[in-house]
Design a protein around this motif. Structure first.
Motif, PDB file in Angstrom:
ATOM      1  N   ALA A 167      36.350  37.219  59.769  1.00 53.31           N
ATOM      2  CA  ALA A 167      37.616  36.615  59.347  1.00 53.31           C
ATOM      3  C   ALA A 167      37.604  36.331  57.851  1.00 53.31           C
ATOM      4  N   LEU A 168      36.454  35.905  57.342  1.00 52.13           N
ATOM      5  CA  LEU A 168      36.329  35.647  55.904  1.00 52.13           C
ATOM      6  C   LEU A 168      36.458  36.940  55.107  1.00 52.13           C
ATOM      7  N   ILE A 169      35.790  37.994  55.578  1.00 51.63           N
ATOM      8  CA  ILE A 169      35.884  39.296  54.911  1.00 51.63           C
ATOM      9  C   ILE A 169      37.324  39.794  54.920  1.00 51.63           C
ATOM     10  N   GLN A 170      38.008  39.599  56.054  1.00 45.69           N
ATOM     11  CA  GLN A 170      39.402  40.030  56.145  1.00 45.69           C
ATOM     12  C   GLN A 170      40.288  39.239  55.187  1.00 45.69           C
ATOM     13  N   ALA A 171      40.004  37.942  55.038  1.00 50.66           N
ATOM     14  CA  ALA A 171      40.788  37.119  54.111  1.00 50.66           C
ATOM     15  C   ALA A 171      40.618  37.602  52.678  1.00 50.66           C
ATOM     16  N   ILE A 172      39.387  37.969  52.313  1.00 54.25           N
ATOM     17  CA  ILE A 172      39.139  38.491  50.963  1.00 54.25           C
ATOM     18  C   ILE A 172      39.818  39.843  50.787  1.00 54.25           C
ATOM     19  N   THR A 173      39.731  40.688  51.813  1.00 58.50           N
ATOM     20  CA  THR A 173      40.382  42.004  51.762  1.00 58.50           C
ATOM     21  C   THR A 173      41.881  41.862  51.558  1.00 58.50           C
ATOM     22  N   THR A 174      42.494  40.928  52.277  1.00 57.62           N
ATOM     23  CA  THR A 174      43.937  40.688  52.135  1.00 57.62           C
ATOM     24  C   THR A 174      44.264  40.174  50.734  1.00 57.62           C
ATOM     25  N   ALA A 175      43.429  39.275  50.228  1.00 55.04           N
ATOM     26  CA  ALA A 175      43.659  38.744  48.883  1.00 55.04           C
ATOM     27  C   ALA A 175      43.552  39.844  47.839  1.00 55.04           C
ATOM     28  N   MET A 176      42.556  40.719  47.967  1.00 56.49           N
ATOM     29  CA  MET A 176      42.386  41.821  47.017  1.00 56.49           C
ATOM     30  C   MET A 176      43.602  42.743  47.019  1.00 56.49           C
ATOM     31  N   LYS A 177      44.089  43.056  48.209  1.00 58.42           N
ATOM     32  CA  LYS A 177      45.247  43.945  48.318  1.00 58.42           C
ATOM     33  C   LYS A 177      46.493  43.305  47.729  1.00 58.42           C
ATOM     34  N   ASN A 178      46.711  42.043  48.048  1.00 59.47           N
ATOM     35  CA  ASN A 178      47.902  41.352  47.547  1.00 59.47           C
ATOM     36  C   ASN A 178      47.882  41.183  46.041  1.00 59.47           C
ATOM     37  N   LEU A 179      46.696  40.988  45.479  1.00 56.10           N
ATOM     38  CA  LEU A 179      46.560  40.736  44.043  1.00 56.10           C
ATOM     39  C   LEU A 179      46.316  42.004  43.244  1.00 56.10           C
ATOM     40  N   GLY A 180      46.142  43.137  43.920  1.00 53.71           N
ATOM     41  CA  GLY A 180      45.915  44.401  43.226  1.00 53.71           C
ATOM     42  C   GLY A 180      44.577  44.462  42.519  1.00 53.71           C
ATOM     43  N   VAL A 181      43.541  43.896  43.140  1.00 55.84           N
ATOM     44  CA  VAL A 181      42.223  43.814  42.526  1.00 55.84           C
ATOM     45  C   VAL A 181      41.287  44.819  43.182  1.00 55.84           C
ATOM     46  N   ASP A 182      40.488  45.510  42.380  1.00 56.30           N
ATOM     47  CA  ASP A 182      39.550  46.466  42.950  1.00 56.30           C
ATOM     48  C   ASP A 182      38.190  45.827  43.212  1.00 56.30           C
ATOM     49  N   ALA A 183      37.345  46.541  43.942  1.00 52.08           N
ATOM     50  CA  ALA A 183      36.048  46.015  44.351  1.00 52.08           C
ATOM     51  C   ALA A 183      35.137  45.667  43.174  1.00 52.08           C
ATOM     52  N   PRO A 184      35.066  46.496  42.109  1.00 51.82           N
ATOM     53  CA  PRO A 184      34.213  46.128  40.974  1.00 51.82           C
ATOM     54  C   PRO A 184      34.602  44.799  40.336  1.00 51.82           C
ATOM     55  N   ARG A 185      35.910  44.512  40.282  1.00 56.55           N
ATOM     56  CA  ARG A 185      36.363  43.250  39.691  1.00 56.55           C
ATOM     57  C   ARG A 185      35.907  42.062  40.549  1.00 56.55           C
ATOM     58  N   VAL A 186      36.028  42.210  41.878  1.00 55.32           N
ATOM     59  CA  VAL A 186      35.603  41.137  42.771  1.00 55.32           C
ATOM     60  C   VAL A 186      34.087  40.962  42.703  1.00 55.32           C
ATOM     61  N   SER A 187      33.343  42.072  42.594  1.00 58.47           N
ATOM     62  CA  SER A 187      31.888  41.974  42.468  1.00 58.47           C
ATOM     63  C   SER A 187      31.506  41.233  41.192  1.00 58.47           C
ATOM     64  N   ALA A 188      32.241  41.489  40.097  1.00 57.48           N
ATOM     65  CA  ALA A 188      31.962  40.794  38.842  1.00 57.48           C
ATOM     66  C   ALA A 188      32.216  39.292  38.979  1.00 57.48           C
ATOM     67  N   ILE A 189      33.282  38.940  39.705  1.00 59.40           N
ATOM     68  CA  ILE A 189      33.579  37.520  39.937  1.00 59.40           C
ATOM     69  C   ILE A 189      32.485  36.896  40.799  1.00 59.40           C
ATOM     70  N   ALA A 190      32.011  37.635  41.810  1.00 55.28           N
ATOM     71  CA  ALA A 190      30.938  37.131  42.667  1.00 55.28           C
ATOM     72  C   ALA A 190      29.671  36.867  41.863  1.00 55.28           C
ATOM     73  N   GLN A 191      29.386  37.757  40.921  1.00 57.28           N
ATOM     74  CA  GLN A 191      28.217  37.576  40.059  1.00 57.28           C
ATOM     75  C   GLN A 191      28.370  36.344  39.190  1.00 57.28           C
ATOM     76  N   GLU A 192      29.564  36.183  38.614  1.00 53.12           N
ATOM     77  CA  GLU A 192      29.791  35.092  37.680  1.00 53.12           C
ATOM     78  C   GLU A 192      29.831  33.727  38.377  1.00 53.12           C
ATOM     79  N   LYS A 193      30.527  33.673  39.518  1.00 52.53           N
ATOM     80  CA  LYS A 193      30.759  32.378  40.161  1.00 52.53           C
ATOM     81  C   LYS A 193      29.635  31.963  41.105  1.00 52.53           C
TER      82      LYS A 193
END
Length: 223
Positions: A167-193
């Motif tokens: 459910a958590l993965i699906q929530a992130i997937t939905t957020a990425m799609k709605n915000l137009g964000v690609d996987a590398p950008r989310v990975s960079a945020i994961a690294q930073e935060k």
């Protein structure tokens, strides 16, 4: 004679920028800066327009930003109109050397500079129904995880945790799609935060936090 803004309006009306890239993690298509350029170049030639992209580095405190500017020039008059966008370099660069990090930021900023210039909308406003549904899903998933961490029989706790993670993965997937964000950008945020190389190595609590605050983290990069 056709004015620059009339020409720009014609390009905006005719432009069909396909989403030529595939996000296998989130299972959806998205467009890159290269996709926009490939689609817009023939339209610019028809209107006697030239697009020039440039970058500069701006620093705020200890953070560096890549500022991309998309300038549209009328070759018949020399007039131009431009739009700029910022992308922030992450503090951590795990898995990338410095030129790669800057290049990724440049590509990201150029895409959104062209989005503004050519009236391409990739993002969802925080007030839209889709955004609200994504936030609600993230909170619901986070609540499930909190219940799973309460004292209980080992098998029940494991089952609840196993059910919460998809459910958590699906929530992130939905957020990425709605915000137009690609996987590398989310990975960079994961690294930073969170100091994690990818979402696969994040805890459930970190995934819930990322799903709930992804839009906020992206908004931070715009300043």
């Amino acid at each position: 004679m056709t004015t620059l803004y009339e020409k720009l309006g014609g390009v905006q009306a005719a432009l069909k920028a396909p989403k030529g890239q595939r996000n296998t993690f989130a299972n959806y298509n998205y467009r890159s800066a290269e996709d926009i350029l490939e689609a817009v170049k023939p339209l610019l030639a028809q209107q006697h327009l030239v697009l020039v992209l440039s970058d500069s580095i701006e620093q705020e405190g200890e953070r560096c930003y890549v500022k991309a500017t998309a300038r549209l020039i009328d070759t018949e008059t020399g007039e131009f109109v431009e739009n700029s966008a910022l992308a922030r370099e992450p503090l951590t660069k795990r898995g990338m050397d410095e030129p790669q990090v800057t290049g990724t930021c440049s590509s990201y900023a150029r895409k959104y500079a062209m989005n503004g210039l050519f009236a391409i909308d990739d993002a969802k406003d925080p007030d839209t129904d889709e955004y609200q549904q994504q936030s609600a899903a993230a909170k619901k998933a986070g609540g499930r995880r909190k219940k799973a961490s309460a004292p209980a029989a080992a098998d029940t706790t494991d089952a609840q945790a196993a059910a919460a993670r998809p459910a958590l993965i699906q929530a992130i997937t939905t957020a990425m799609k709605n915000l137009g964000v690609d996987a590398p950008r989310v990975s960079a945020i994961a690294q930073e935060k969170y100091g994690k190389a990818s979402t696969r190595t994040m805890t459930d609590e970190e995934l819930a936090d990322l799903a709930a605050h992804l839009a906020d983290y992206l908004a931070e990069e715009a300043f």
